[in-house]
Write an enzyme that holds these catalytic residues in place. Structure first.
Site, PDB file in Angstrom:
ATOM      1  N   GLU A 440       0.823  -1.224   0.000  1.00 52.50           N
ATOM      2  CA  GLU A 440       0.000   0.000   0.000  1.00 52.50           C
ATOM      3  C   GLU A 440       0.850   1.265   0.000  1.00 52.50           C
ATOM      4  O   GLU A 440       0.475   2.294   0.543  1.00 52.50           O
ATOM      5  CB  GLU A 440      -0.975   0.018   1.181  1.00 52.50           C
ATOM      6  CG  GLU A 440      -1.865  -1.193   1.301  1.00 52.50           C
ATOM      7  CD  GLU A 440      -2.693  -1.430   0.053  1.00 52.50           C
ATOM      8  OE1 GLU A 440      -2.874  -0.502  -0.734  1.00 52.50           O
ATOM      9  OE2 GLU A 440      -3.153  -2.569  -0.132  1.00 52.50           O
ATOM     10  N   GLY A 441       2.012   1.177  -0.606  1.00 58.41           N
ATOM     11  CA  GLY A 441       2.955   2.290  -0.630  1.00 58.41           C
ATOM     12  C   GLY A 441       3.958   2.120   0.496  1.00 58.41           C
ATOM     13  O   GLY A 441       3.592   2.122   1.673  1.00 58.41           O
TER      14      GLY A 441
END
Length: 597
Positions: A440-441
């Site tokens: 998610e980053g």
């Protein structure tokens, strides 16, 4: 040993007491959800986590997922557990009642997510990703798509994924190659391959609904040419039943360090039929609705694992005897004292404890803002809440996962050699926690998002709902006495360092973006420490008032004060280190020639 009891008393404190003055409560949309009702929900969720999900956590890790003839099988017990979970209504907890959800506040949902992640983080990904997918569909899809897909996804009979990453592009999604060719009936044919797709294929639900980023033939280059498509594994029939396969296949499942009971897949889309979600070439906006939801949830994963690891370490430290206390024998009835008497063991246990309580408190503030952002009838409150969510989402994702991993490592260290052995169960927490700092980053990307996008947005407007309450608290409690006095002083010093660091980054970053990049990770940690310090100081003020009033739960409030004291003595001084690192600038970081590495 994997032991877990949901920390319900602290959860109730965060939910009902700590943030009552934040301006995000008393929402008409939640009038029917009384404190007693919400407490009952938490108690039932605790039973699900402890009695259904925890018993299959380690066995699921040992067995893992398997791929046979294009079908992924989850470990033994997962399918039955998911069906109990679904029938209990837990998939629909915070979803909109229009689509069959129960409409509970996110402030409650995030506490339930913490319990699920603590008990079995691999399991949590299956319903968790579906909730994120429904958020994007609800916000951007056509009414026709909403009616066709949301009811079954909300009830949990169908699940959802997000398909972004390709072998040659992760963070830089502008490089993606998956194609979307328009058809005469308004649908699109999707062709391409995606990797690292959590819950991409499994045997828990009738259908899997993929949200896929792809590029149309006439799309501009880069991220401005990406569109989002809804692509079901099976095409639904007119009556809503599952129909024929839709050209979605599994090339492989990843063999991972952790999360072994969560199926992480390589997916191929071969002329798969999909439908546009949102506007053409604006897919990143819709996808980020899901990603931002997931980033807060990933932070909660870190918190849940940190809590589980802490509880396992406490159990062992009270049970394991080794050596005698430095201040004299504590258990003469035993051959040695339990290791919890030793200062360094207490240092590790208390570090994990304050990480958990601090993250839970800070996360509670953000989740209440999520509720106010969506449901407040006052547009000013919605904007202020939205600004706080925007600012702190990267902090929650990065800080909570960093600290959850640290807590898991502390648990292994408390166990000593036994912690390095699989049978103890605590090494699994380290392996499971590690990915949350990446997906998610990555946490470095979160830090860049904070300094590169959030600080300067709207002339610094995002900072106000964070800075102003802290400044007001310091001013209102400057004359505090007792244990709160040194904590207010510590908060004031750390807050001052954060303000100076903000100015430094703003000044240097405008001239040289690498200066902001070099400061980003330390700045995110500094902001997180200040946010936790604010929450701990508020906790101590409340605890003091409760004890002065003779509250029956005196032991809880005394422990809250003692835990906060450790945070201010031993953890908050890291703020000074962050400030000095930020102040030093990029010079030494960028000076070494590439060839010298």
């Amino acid at each position: 040993m994997q032991v877990y009891q949901a920390p319900l008393r602290d959860m109730r404190f965060v939910l009902h007491e700590l943030h009552a003055d934040d301006g995000h409560g008393d929402l008409p949309a939640f009038e029917e959800f009384t404190p007693d009702l919400l407490d009952a929900v938490l108690e039932e969720a605790a039973k699900v986590a402890q009695d259904i999900l925890l018993p299959i956590n380690r066995s699921g890790d040992e067995e893992g997922c398997t791929l046979e003839n294009g079908v992924v099988r989850t470990p033994e017990g997962f399918k039955a557990a998911y069906e109990q979970f679904r029938q209990g209504g837990w998939c629909a907890l915070a979803s909109d009642p229009e689509w069959g959800g129960q409409g509970l506040p996110e402030s409650v949902n995030k506490l339930v997510e913490e319990m699920i992640c603590a008990a079995n983080v691999s399991f949590s990904l299956y319903p968790g990703l579906t909730h994120g997918a429904t958020t994007a569909i609800e916000g951007y899809a056509s009414d026709e798509l909403k009616r066709a897909y949301l009811p079954k996804m909300v009830e949990g009979s169908w699940s959802g994924t997000m398909c972004l990453t390709e072998a040659h592009c992760g963070t830089d999604l502008g490089l993606l190659r998956t194609r979307a060719v328009p058809q005469e009936d308004g649908s699109y044919k999707i062709t391409g391959s995606k990797i690292f797709i959590s819950a991409g294929e499994h045997d828990l639900t009738e259908n899997i609904i993929h949200l896929v980023l792809a590029r149309m033939p006439d799309a501009p280059k880069g991220v401005k040419g990406i569109s989002l498509f809804l692509v079901p594994k099976y095409l639904p029939k007119a009556d809503g039943a599952v129909g024929p396969a839709n050209g979605v296949s599994v090339a492989a499942i990843e063999h991972k360090m952790g999360l072994k009971a969560s199926a992480t897949c390589q997916l191929n889309f071969d002329d798969s039929i999909g439908w546009l979600v949102g506007t053409a070439h604006k897919g990143m906006e819709a996808m980020f609705t899901m990603m931002n939801t997931e980033r807060v949830s990933v932070g909660v994963q870190g918190l849940g694992l940190g809590e589980a690891a802490y509880q396992a370490a406490v159990w062992y430290a009270k049970d394991r005897i080794q050596g005698r206390s430095l201040s004299g024998v504590k258990r003469p009835d035993l051959a040695a004292d339990p290791i919890i008497v030793h200062p360094d063991v207490r240092r590790m246990l208390l570090t994990a404890r304050v990480y958990n309580e601090g993250c839970r408190a800070l996360g509670g503030w953000v989740s209440r803002a999520l509720d106010a952002q969506k449901h407040s009838p006052d547009p000013e409150v919605r904007q202020r809440a939205g600004d706080l969510v925007a600012l702190l989402t990267p902090v929650v994702k990065a800080l909570f996962t960093d600290l959850g991993y640290d807590s898991a490592n502390h648990a292994v260290q408390v166990y000593g050699g036994h912690g390095f052995i699989r049978e103890s169960g605590v090494e699994q927490y380290v392996r499971d926690a590690r990915i949350a700092m990446i997906y998610e980053g990555t946490n470095g990307i979160q830090a860049l998002d904070l300094v590169g996008r959030k600080l300067g947005a709207h002339m610094g407007r995002y900072l106000r709902p964070f800075f102003h309450p802290i400044s007001n608290f310091i001013e209102a409690n400057g004359a505090a006495e007792g244990p709160l006095q040194p904590m207010v002083q510590g908060l004031q010093q750390a807050f001052g360092a954060l303000q100076l660091s903000t100015g430094t980054i703003a000044q240097k970053g405008m001239k040289d973006p690498e200066e902001a990049g070099a400061a980003a990770t330390d700045y995110l940690r500094l902001m997180g420490l200040v946010g936790m310090a604010y929450c701990f100081a508020k906790s101590v003020r409340i605890a003091g008032e409760k004890l002065a009033a003779g509250d029956a739960d005196a032991d809880f409030y005394k422990a809250k004060i003692a835990t906060a004291a450790f945070f201010f003595d031993r953890i908050l001084p890291q703020a000074t280190v962050c400030f000095l690192a930020i102040k030093s600038g990029k010079k030494s970081m960028m000076a070494l020639e590439e060839a010298a590495f």
